[in-house]
Design a protein around this motif. Structure first.
Motif, mmCIF file in Angstrom:
data_model
loop_
_atom_site.group_PDB
_atom_site.id
_atom_site.type_symbol
_atom_site.label_atom_id
_atom_site.label_comp_id
_atom_site.label_asym_id
_atom_site.label_seq_id
_atom_site.Cartn_x
_atom_site.Cartn_y
_atom_site.Cartn_z
ATOM 1 N N ASN A 60 0.796 -1.230 0.000
ATOM 2 C CA ASN A 60 0.000 0.000 0.000
ATOM 3 C C ASN A 60 0.833 1.285 0.000
ATOM 4 O OD1 ASN A 60 -2.685 -1.343 0.200
ATOM 5 N ND2 ASN A 60 -1.828 -2.052 2.140
ATOM 6 N N TRP A 71 3.350 -0.219 -5.330
ATOM 7 C CA TRP A 71 2.846 -1.529 -4.916
ATOM 8 C C TRP A 71 1.530 -1.812 -5.643
ATOM 9 C CZ3 TRP A 71 -1.623 -3.162 -2.335
ATOM 10 C CH2 TRP A 71 -1.581 -4.457 -1.799
ATOM 11 N N GLY A 73 -0.212 -5.195 -5.461
ATOM 12 C CA GLY A 73 -0.790 -6.484 -5.121
ATOM 13 C C GLY A 73 0.156 -7.238 -4.212
ATOM 14 N N LYS A 74 -0.330 -8.363 -3.709
ATOM 15 C CA LYS A 74 0.475 -9.152 -2.777
ATOM 16 C C LYS A 74 1.805 -9.534 -3.431
ATOM 17 C CE LYS A 74 -0.087 -13.220 0.148
ATOM 18 N NZ LYS A 74 0.937 -14.104 -0.415
ATOM 19 N N ALA A 132 -3.423 2.235 -3.136
ATOM 20 C CA ALA A 132 -4.356 1.164 -2.793
ATOM 21 C C ALA A 132 -4.808 0.465 -4.055
ATOM 22 C CB ALA A 132 -5.562 1.734 -2.044
ATOM 23 N N ARG A 133 -4.911 -0.837 -3.969
ATOM 24 C CA ARG A 133 -5.591 -1.602 -5.012
ATOM 25 C C ARG A 133 -7.039 -1.688 -4.565
ATOM 26 N NH1 ARG A 133 -4.452 -3.057 -10.025
ATOM 27 N NH2 ARG A 133 -5.598 -4.983 -9.726
#
Lengths: 182, 86
Positions: A60, A71, A73-74, A132-133
């Protein structure tokens, strides 16, 4: 030889100014998805820092303003605005021209985005450098805060027109309300 | 309804996809008793109280998470990454 004309994702759609909000396209240049292998994130971050000047971002978060990492995603991040160095411990996939990226500036930016996304965009929660996604309307995408009244929104390139449509509609609604209130 | 993603923090339920009870993670071995497979595939408890569910943070970080919630009070009491839930 056929001469091909390169077009950005939002060519012909942007820029737009609606009420207090301006939407412009960001020409990101080279974009690479970087996914470090298991246990390799620290080494990949150090290698990135050495060759590009920015490390692998925490979840994030985004790092840098020139060449930057965002960033997405995981255990994944996008390297934007620089060629991808050779990274032994990561899978790297070219995403250049794969994303539609727009910048939104102006006093009502948060109000406009709040119509499209379920995340909390207030300045004390979602600060500069936070990303943020999340959902943007019906699309999955990314939202990054660039400044007090400035955000970047990105979705896959195929949804560029929908993104501009949704942002336009939200901005027109907010502008109309401001006009009626005044 | 909001779910506490261990990576992204508290997020709206719209960002998640519901899969089912977290017991799905406890897959029987290949040569297990057929009844164990029948139980795994077809039968679920219907608890009044605390239960653990698998959710996918589809429109977010992409992680599979195990959310603990209470079916009586609707309280969501926590979540862990599925890969760390065992």
């Amino acid at each position: 030889m056929v001469k091909l004309i390169a077009q950005t994702a939002c060519a012909g759609l942007l820029p737009k100014t609606i009420g207090s909000v301006t939407v412009t396209e960001v020409d990101a240049g080279q974009v690479t998805l970087i996914a470090p292998h298991k246990g390799q994130q620290k080494a990949v971050s150090a290698a990135l820092k050495t060759s590009v000047g920015v490390g692998f971002p925490a979840p994030n978060r985004s790092v840098g303003t020139g060449p930057r990492t965002v960033w997405c995603g995981k255990e994944q991040a996008l390297l934007i605005g620089a060629p991808c160095p050779s990274l032994a411990g990561a899978a790297c996939v070219d995403h250049s021209d794969a994303w539609a990226i727009v910048q939104i500036d102006g006093a009502d930016t948060v109000a406009v985005l709040a119509r499209l996304t379920p995340i909390d965009l207030r300045a004390n929660v979602f600060k500069r450098g936070h990303t943020a996604r999340t959902l943007i309307g019906h699309m999955t995408g990314g939202i990054t805060r660039l400044g007090a009244q400035s955000f970047e929104v990105m979705v896959m390139r195929s949804m560029a027109e929908t993104l501009v449509h949704d942002l336009t509609q939200a901005a027109e609604n907010i502008a109309a309300r401001a006009q009626n209130a005044g | 309804m909001r779910l506490p993603c261990p990576i992204c923090g508290e997020r709206d339920r719209r960002e998640f996809y519901y899969q089912g009870h977290a017991g799905l993670l406890d897959r029987p071995t290949r040569d297990a008793d057929p009844q164990a497979w029948v139980d795994h595939v077809h039968f679920r408890d219907n608890p009044a109280g605390e239960t653990r569910d698998l959710w996918h943070h589809e429109a977010g970080c992409g992680a599979w998470i195990v959310v603990t919630r209470n079916t009586v009070t609707h309280e969501v009491s926590g979540a862990v990454l599925a890969e760390k839930s065992k």
